[in-house]
Structures are given as structure tokens and as C-alpha cells.
Design a protein around this motif. Structure first.
Motif, PDB file in Angstrom:
ATOM      1  N   TRP A 380      12.375  91.335  67.771  1.00 38.03           N
ATOM      2  CA  TRP A 380      13.411  90.475  67.161  1.00 38.03           C
ATOM      3  C   TRP A 380      14.994  91.149  67.315  1.00 38.03           C
ATOM      4  O   TRP A 380      14.942  92.514  67.285  1.00 38.03           O
ATOM      5  N   SER A 381      15.899  90.405  67.887  1.00 36.35           N
ATOM      6  CA  SER A 381      17.138  90.822  68.241  1.00 36.35           C
ATOM      7  C   SER A 381      18.151  90.979  67.043  1.00 36.35           C
ATOM      8  O   SER A 381      17.783  90.321  65.786  1.00 36.35           O
ATOM      9  N   SER A 382      19.175  91.634  66.905  1.00 38.01           N
ATOM     10  CA  SER A 382      20.162  91.688  66.052  1.00 38.01           C
ATOM     11  C   SER A 382      21.253  90.362  65.984  1.00 38.01           C
ATOM     12  O   SER A 382      21.141  89.901  66.953  1.00 38.01           O
ATOM     13  N   LYS A 383      21.952  90.367  64.835  1.00 38.32           N
ATOM     14  CA  LYS A 383      22.905  89.428  64.944  1.00 38.32           C
ATOM     15  C   LYS A 383      24.248  89.521  65.779  1.00 38.32           C
ATOM     16  O   LYS A 383      24.685  88.595  66.260  1.00 38.32           O
ATOM     17  N   THR A 384      24.595  90.776  65.859  1.00 37.35           N
ATOM     18  CA  THR A 384      25.791  91.048  66.381  1.00 37.35           C
ATOM     19  C   THR A 384      25.696  92.118  67.522  1.00 37.35           C
ATOM     20  O   THR A 384      26.566  92.494  68.217  1.00 37.35           O
ATOM     21  N   GLY A 385      24.685  92.637  68.012  1.00 38.51           N
ATOM     22  CA  GLY A 385      24.261  93.971  68.851  1.00 38.51           C
ATOM     23  C   GLY A 385      23.722  93.770  70.053  1.00 38.51           C
ATOM     24  O   GLY A 385      23.803  94.512  70.899  1.00 38.51           O
ATOM     25  N   ASP A 386      23.483  92.437  70.359  1.00 41.00           N
ATOM     26  CA  ASP A 386      22.596  92.277  71.406  1.00 41.00           C
ATOM     27  C   ASP A 386      23.314  91.186  72.394  1.00 41.00           C
ATOM     28  O   ASP A 386      23.920  91.451  73.328  1.00 41.00           O
ATOM     29  N   PHE A 387      23.421  90.270  71.757  1.00 42.52           N
ATOM     30  CA  PHE A 387      23.888  88.787  72.669  1.00 42.52           C
ATOM     31  C   PHE A 387      23.451  88.528  74.090  1.00 42.52           C
ATOM     32  O   PHE A 387      24.113  88.246  74.850  1.00 42.52           O
ATOM     33  N   PHE A 388      22.046  88.532  74.042  1.00 43.19           N
ATOM     34  CA  PHE A 388      21.550  88.080  75.396  1.00 43.19           C
ATOM     35  C   PHE A 388      21.607  86.611  75.641  1.00 43.19           C
ATOM     36  O   PHE A 388      22.211  85.936  74.883  1.00 43.19           O
ATOM     37  N   CYS A 389      21.386  86.228  76.790  1.00 44.03           N
ATOM     38  CA  CYS A 389      21.685  84.865  77.122  1.00 44.03           C
ATOM     39  C   CYS A 389      21.132  83.850  76.306  1.00 44.03           C
ATOM     40  O   CYS A 389      21.451  82.959  75.887  1.00 44.03           O
ATOM     41  N   CYS A 390      19.934  84.375  75.774  1.00 46.87           N
ATOM     42  CA  CYS A 390      19.075  83.437  74.780  1.00 46.87           C
ATOM     43  C   CYS A 390      19.689  83.363  73.659  1.00 46.87           C
ATOM     44  O   CYS A 390      19.194  82.582  72.784  1.00 46.87           O
ATOM     45  N   HIS A 391      20.539  84.143  72.953  1.00 47.26           N
ATOM     46  CA  HIS A 391      21.312  84.112  71.686  1.00 47.26           C
ATOM     47  C   HIS A 391      22.238  82.783  71.978  1.00 47.26           C
ATOM     48  O   HIS A 391      22.121  81.917  70.958  1.00 47.26           O
ATOM     49  N   GLY A 392      22.448  82.435  73.260  1.00 45.81           N
ATOM     50  CA  GLY A 392      23.344  81.319  73.396  1.00 45.81           C
ATOM     51  C   GLY A 392      22.698  80.010  73.229  1.00 45.81           C
ATOM     52  O   GLY A 392      22.889  79.025  72.636  1.00 45.81           O
ATOM     53  N   THR A 393      21.422  79.864  74.079  1.00 42.79           N
ATOM     54  CA  THR A 393      20.543  78.655  73.815  1.00 42.79           C
ATOM     55  C   THR A 393      20.058  78.560  72.462  1.00 42.79           C
ATOM     56  O   THR A 393      19.601  77.435  72.156  1.00 42.79           O
ATOM     57  N   MET A 394      19.624  79.748  72.023  1.00 44.16           N
ATOM     58  CA  MET A 394      19.254  79.687  70.705  1.00 44.16           C
ATOM     59  C   MET A 394      20.083  79.023  69.559  1.00 44.16           C
ATOM     60  O   MET A 394      19.723  77.970  68.808  1.00 44.16           O
ATOM     61  N   VAL A 395      21.394  78.942  69.445  1.00 40.84           N
ATOM     62  CA  VAL A 395      22.358  78.306  68.866  1.00 40.84           C
ATOM     63  C   VAL A 395      22.609  76.769  69.208  1.00 40.84           C
ATOM     64  O   VAL A 395      22.573  75.967  68.303  1.00 40.84           O
ATOM     65  N   GLN A 396      22.204  76.568  70.476  1.00 38.03           N
ATOM     66  CA  GLN A 396      22.286  75.377  70.885  1.00 38.03           C
ATOM     67  C   GLN A 396      20.807  74.586  70.529  1.00 38.03           C
ATOM     68  O   GLN A 396      21.038  73.365  70.071  1.00 38.03           O
ATOM     69  N   ALA A 397      19.704  75.234  70.744  1.00 36.96           N
ATOM     70  CA  ALA A 397      18.508  74.751  70.567  1.00 36.96           C
ATOM     71  C   ALA A 397      18.378  74.273  68.924  1.00 36.96           C
ATOM     72  O   ALA A 397      17.681  73.229  68.693  1.00 36.96           O
ATOM     73  N   ASN A 398      18.926  74.998  68.108  1.00 40.63           N
ATOM     74  CA  ASN A 398      18.844  74.741  66.732  1.00 40.63           C
ATOM     75  C   ASN A 398      20.098  74.034  65.952  1.00 40.63           C
ATOM     76  O   ASN A 398      19.987  73.991  64.787  1.00 40.63           O
ATOM     77  N   ALA A 399      20.778  73.581  66.936  1.00 44.56           N
ATOM     78  CA  ALA A 399      22.127  72.879  66.185  1.00 44.56           C
ATOM     79  C   ALA A 399      21.565  71.425  65.774  1.00 44.56           C
ATOM     80  O   ALA A 399      22.147  71.309  64.752  1.00 44.56           O
ATOM     81  N   ALA A 400      20.786  70.844  66.248  1.00 44.28           N
ATOM     82  CA  ALA A 400      20.680  69.305  65.954  1.00 44.28           C
ATOM     83  C   ALA A 400      19.126  69.013  66.417  1.00 44.28           C
ATOM     84  O   ALA A 400      19.033  68.783  67.679  1.00 44.28           O
ATOM     85  N   PHE A 401      18.067  69.191  65.601  1.00 46.34           N
ATOM     86  CA  PHE A 401      16.914  68.704  65.857  1.00 46.34           C
ATOM     87  C   PHE A 401      16.488  67.333  65.799  1.00 46.34           C
ATOM     88  O   PHE A 401      15.317  66.891  65.983  1.00 46.34           O
TER      89      PHE A 401
END
Length: 628
Positions: A380-401
Motif C-alpha cells: 500500500w502506497s502513501s498519500k503524498t510520498g509516492d504518486f506512482f502513475c497508478c495514483h492518477g488512474t486511481m482517482v479517475q477510476a473511483n471518481a464516478a462508479f
């Protein structure tokens, strides 16, 4: 134009999500997005534009791939803007739109300081370097995210400034690429380009300007697309998420232009990536971001299993292919990746309560990769210390189900996914509202020790003394007048028995056929209720090349065995290894649980849905040995 454009997804505020678990994830996603400060989201853009000249690290600034020395710095903001736009489109969330609008205004100021065109968080020289054959970490990838966020802010949130920034920025690329030969441009495109093709398609679709059609042709990656048109394998051992966004650009190009070439590239890509390659039980095909060899997945059961970005983008690609074909197999694929990808790799939350504790944290934000190795643990990654590419698709994927649940074509309303929800549309001039709720078959609404639910004795308490192993979506129609239309009801591929459909308690359909739509055409009346019974069971899912190594699913849910090392399972019937799993802790309060345990083993193993695994060691695949 693609004639399938009449087949429309009912998204945005037309469809409301009611599923409590998915809404929890949306809310956590929003909270995370709002927690991130604008200054730090914009820091790399302001540094590039000379608007922030801090002489030392700032407390609270973002690290990892967002740190100012990383060549991918600034990539996350575009994802953030896309997610904010999708959230606003789905819910009308004015607070997150205001935050996003203020960020767009700051990007406009950065663009002015950069001379009126450049709007990226990295310097132009990165692109000149790749044009000269020098190594830079994917500048097109980072820049695509900026464009994506801007155009989504325009299309989903109506921000005109965002479109103007994007158009001015696109002018830089039109001028930069105009003098390259085809071979020089092909060399440039061999560096990861992300979804740049999709951006030019979007701009062409929005504006109709020919310069964007020219950019589409310049960004035609012939070294990938031409072999795909011939059906050649250009994926094995290649980076997966480099090419998925490129092919999504082709899919979108077909929607905008109607040119069959673009559609054939996308369809051939899917055939090569999924149909010919096979898949893990989760729906993925990759390890360490690399496409596995065709039907040879067992040698790659490692810690770095499917990447969250590939999950999100393959769900998107499946959406295009479903709209073109109406083939519900793509919906099965999306459903499997929802549970065993998006939900298994982000926003995990412990369900421990009533004094029970764990040595591990109670939440997990994101696991970049999904471990497939026996005894693996999610990282599990951190909130502000990693920002892998998948942090980006994570906020998109969970924006609107609320996306991908319902579609409409004229008087046909397609129910594509079974999630508690409500949609409203117009059919033959009449307003139609469809409310979908799953019947839990529990006979009780007593959900917790703190609830005050009624304790009435209901028929279902006697009818289903044990786990009913059935999903029962119920649909209720609210109509302003009697309306003739066809409901197209999806029967999923995981069906384990006869599907039964009742209209107002009268049976109208019964069959064990699966992966299809059942059309119900009639004059519907206000208050009509449709009840769909979908039996589910534990099934085994062997590796494509090795039937003696299996995973287990319960309907679309991958079951994870909680164990620290590889364990051989002894089975009485080699053809049916799933028979050794039996329900375990099948009910708590008023809810049925999807949890199991092994029988007939020297040491037992508990199995829980993969998306419920937090920090425990687990295994997905197990060698099985017949006792016969």
C-alpha cells in the motif's frame, strides 16, 4: 461518424449510484482529492513557469514521482482534473468543481508566463531530447495527462478556459512536428506517448479543425498499428500500458471519423491482448507491467502482478468494444476487473469492530501492482510520498462508479451491470425511471448490533436458512404513462444454474444460457417490477497452460486463500477442485458473507474475496493434486 453513436451510455446525472460500498469508495476518493493542496498540485507547473522560486523544500510538498527532480513530475494533476470533472458530471459537486476551476485558472497564468503556448510541468527541451534520440522518461506521457485533464474539464464540467489552454498548447505540437519526416516521427513515437493520439481526436471532434486531423496522422504509430492490422503479435514481453492508451486513441478515432481502419486496430489489439493471450482469474494478463507470453502465464506469478493503470485502461477499451458489438462478454470482463482490480487495489478498509484489532493499519490507499505470487502481500502506497502513475488512474477510476451500468438505443434500455442504482431517460416521449436494488435474501434488515431495524419474521428467513448462492437484482419502473419498450437484461457469463426472470411475480424466462442479453418487449406500466435470479457458485479457473494450478471464483469474485506460502490442495475429483471449498462464517447480522474454507486438507485455509484482503499474506493460485 460512427453510426453506433445512437447507442448511448446513460451516465452523468442521469444515473445515480446507490451501492453503499462503491459510494464509500467514491467518498474516500473525493476526500483524498480535496485533501491535496492546490499549491502542491500546481508546484511543478509554477516552477516551470517561474511563478514559484522557493529556495528549499516546502513542508507538505509532494514526493515520489511528483518531486521536482523527477522527469515525470506534474503527471498527477491531469488525472486529478479528469477525476474532478467526472465527479462533477456525475454528482453536481460544486465544491470540487470550484477547486478544479481555480487550478485551471492558475494553469492559464502559467501558460501566459511560458509565452502563450507551453502549459506543461516539464521543459520543452525534454521533447527536443527524445527527437534527438536521447533518453528522457516519457515526456509525452506526462503532457498527455495535462491535456486529458483540460479536455475533461471542458467536456464534463464546461470550463471554456480549459479548452482554450488545450488549443494554445496544441499549437506548439502542430508547429514542432510539422518538419519531421515520417521516420523521424516514428522514432519519437517509440518513446512512450501515452494517449496523445486520443487528445488530437478529442480536439478534432470538439472543434472540427483540420490541424488536429493532421496531428492525428502525425501521431499514427505505424510501427505498432500496421502489424496490429496484420494480426501480428507485437505485445509479448512489451510494456503493457504504453500501448493500451494508444489503442484507446484508435478506438476514439473510429467514433469520431468512422474510418474502419481505427476500429480494426482496436479489435485486433483486444484479440491479441486478451483472447489469444488468455488471462489470470482476476482478468489481468501482465506481470511487472509486461504482457505475458500467449497462454503461458504460470511462470509470471510474481509480486508485481497486474498494474492498476492497465486495469483502468482495459476497462475503458472494453467499453468501446461493447458499444460497437453489444457483446456482453466485454461486460463480464469489466465486472471482473472492477472487483478484482479496481476494488482490490485501492481504498481498502478493514471491517474489524467490537473490540477486534489487527497489528496492521485499518486502511490501504493504493497498491500499484497486485501480487499474484503465493503468500504475497499488497504493497500500500502513501498519500503524498509516492504518486506512482497508478495514483492518477486511481482517482479517475473511483471518481464516478455510475458509468457503464445502463445504455439506451431508441426504445431499447440495456441493463448492463447489477449495482444498486437509478437511471432516468426518455423513451417514446415518456420519462422512464428505472430503480435497481439487489434483494439480499436475508429476511432481515438487521445489519449491525447498533441498528434499530425491525425484527419481523419474514418468509426469507425460512426459505433461505443457508447462503442462497444467488444474486437477485430487482428493477422497478416509474413511468409517467404506459410505455412500449424493450428491456435488455444481461445474463452474466458466471451464471451457475438457471437464470429466472419474473415480471410482477410471473415467470417470463428460464434458461441456463449465459453471457447474453434477454430482451423483454412489452407495454410497461408504472410500478412494474422485474426480478432476476442469477445463481452463482464457486468455480475453478486454471492457468491457461496448466489445469493442475487453479484459482477459485465465487461468481465474478476472485477468492484469495489466506496463507503465507504455497500450499498443495488435495482434491477427491481432479475435474472439480472447487468441491473442496465450503461456506465459512456465511452470515453476520443481516448479511450473507462470501467467505469459504477448505475441507479434507491437513491444514485448512480460509478464502475471502480478493477485494477484502488488506495486509494479510494470501495466495490466488494453488497446485491441486488428486487423491484418486
Amino acid at each position: 461518424m460512427n453510426t453506433n453513436s445512437q447507442f448511448m451510455e446513460l451516465d452523468g446525472r442521469q444515473t445515480q449510484l446507490l451501492d453503499p460500498e462503491l459510494r464509500r469508495r467514491e467518498d474516500e476518493n473525493r476526500s483524498y482529492m480535496m485533501h491535496l493542496e492546490n499549491r502542491f498540485l500546481l508546484l511543478n507547473f509554477n516552477l516551470e513557469a517561474g511563478r514559484d522560486t522557493s529556495a528549499e523544500a516546502i513542508e507538505g510538498m509532494h514526493g515520489g514521482w511528483e518531486f521536482p527532480t523527477c522527469e515525470l513530475r506534474g503527471h498527477f494533476l491531469g488525472h486529478w482534473l479528469s477525476a474532478a470533472a467526472m465527479r462533477y458530471h456525475a454528482s453536481g459537486d460544486r465544491e470540487i468543481k470550484a477547486k478544479a476551476d481555480s487550478i485551471v485558472d492558475e494553469l492559464a497564468e502559467c501558460q501566459k508566463e511560458n509565452g502563450g503556448q507551453w502549459a506543461a510541468p516539464i521543459p520543452e527541451k525534454y521533447l527536443y531530447r527524445i527527437a534527438g534520440g536521447k533518453q528522457v522518461w516519457a515526456p509525452h506521457y506526462t503532457i498527455h495527462k495535462v491535456f486529458m485533464g483540460l479536455l475533461d474539464m471542458y467536456e464534463y464540467a464546461g470550463n471554456e478556459t480549459a479548452l482554450q489552454i488545450a488549443e494554445n498548447f496544441a499549437d506548439w505540437f502542430y508547429d514542432w512536428t510539422k518538419d519531421f519526416s515520417r521516420e523521424q516521427m516514428d522514432d519519437i513515437l517509440d518513446f512512450e506517448t501515452g494517449g496523445m493520439l486520443e487528445i488530437w481526436v478529442q480536439l478534432f471532434g470538439i472543434t472540427g479543425k483540420e490541424k488536429y486531423a493532421a496531428l492525428m496522422e502525425r501521431y499514427y504509430r505505424g510501427r505498432l498499428f500496421d502489424p496490429l492490422l496484420k494480426g501480428e503479435d507485437v505485445l509479448t514481453n512489451m510494456h503493457a500500458n504504453t500501448t493500451i492508451p494508444e489503442v484507446i486513441g484508435c478506438a476514439r478515432a473510429y467514433d469520431v471519423t468512422g474510418d474502419e481502419k481505427w476500429r480494426k486496430i482496436a479489435e485486433n489489439y483486444w484479440d491479441l491482448a486478451v483472447t489469444q493471450r488468455g488471462q489470470y482469474a482476476t482478468g489481468g494478463q501482465t506481470c511487472g507491467e509486461i504482457w505475458s507470453p500467449k497462454k503461458k502465464l504460470g511462470a509470471r506469478l510474481g509480486l508485481k502482478g497486474q498494474e492498476h493503470c492497465t486495469v483502468y485502461n482495459m476497462i475503458r477499451l472494453a467499453g468501446f468494444l461493447f458499444r460497437w458489438s453489444r457483446d456482453p462478454a466485454y461486460l463480464d470482463y469489466q465486472e471482473r476487473l472492477l472487483y478484482n482490480g479496481l476494488m482490490s487495489q485501492a481504498y481498502w478498509q478493514s471491517d474489524l469492530s467490537h473490540g477486534f484489532t489487527s497489528p496492521y493499519p485499518s486502511r490501504g490507499l493504493l497498491t500499484y501492482f497486485l501480487p499474484m505470487r503465493a503468500g504475497g502481500r499488497k504493497g500500500w502506497s502513501s498519500k503524498t510520498g509516492d504518486f506512482f502513475c497508478c495514483h492518477g488512474t486511481m482517482v479517475q477510476a473511483n471518481a464516478a462508479f455510475n458509468r457503464g451500468i445502463y445504455y439506451q438505443q431508441e426504445d431499447h434500455l440495456y441493463v448492463c451491470q447489477y449495482r444498486d442504482s437509478q437511471t432516468t431517460c426518455t423513451v417514446n416521449g415518456s420519462s422512464v425511471t428505472l430503480l435497481q436494488r439487489a434483494d439480499p435474501l436475508t429476511g432481515s434488515s438487521h445489519l449491525a448490533s447498533t441498528s434499530s431495524a425491525k425484527q419481523s419474521v419474514l418468509e426469507d428467513t425460512r426459505k433461505y436458512p443457508s447462503q442462497p448462492d444467488c444474486l437477485v437484482p430487482c428493477l422497478k419502473l416509474e413511468l409517467e404513462k404506459d410505455t412500449e419498450m424493450t428491456l435488455q437484461l444481461r445474463i452474466p457469463g458466471w451464471l451457475a444454474g438457471e437464470a429466472v426472470i419474473l415480471v410482477n411475480d410471473t415467470e417470463v424466462y428460464r434458461s441456463s444460457d449465459s453471457c447474453l442479453f434477454v430482451p423483454l418487449k412489452r407495454v410497461w406500466k408504472n410500478g412494474d417490477v422485474i426480478r432476476i435470479l442469477l445463481p452463482r457458485a464457486v468455480t475453478c479457473f486454471p492457468l491457461p497452460e496448466d489445469e493442475s494450478t487453479v484459482a477459485f471464483l465465487y461468481g465474478p469474485l476472485v477468492l484469495a486463500g489466506l496463507c503465507e506460502e504455497e500450499r498443495i490442495l488435495h482434491v477427491p475429483d481432479a475435474a472439480h477442485p472447487e468441491q473442496i471449498l465450503t461456506h465459512d462464517n456465511e452470515r453476520e447480522w443481516g448479511s450473507w458473507k462470501s467467505t469459504f474454507r477448505t475441507t479434507g486438507q491437513e491444514r485448512g485455509i480460509r478464502f475471502i474475496p480478493l477485494h477484502e484482503v488488506g495486509y494479510e499474506p494470501y495466495s490466488i493460485y494453488f497446485p491441486v493434486k488428486s487423491d484418486q
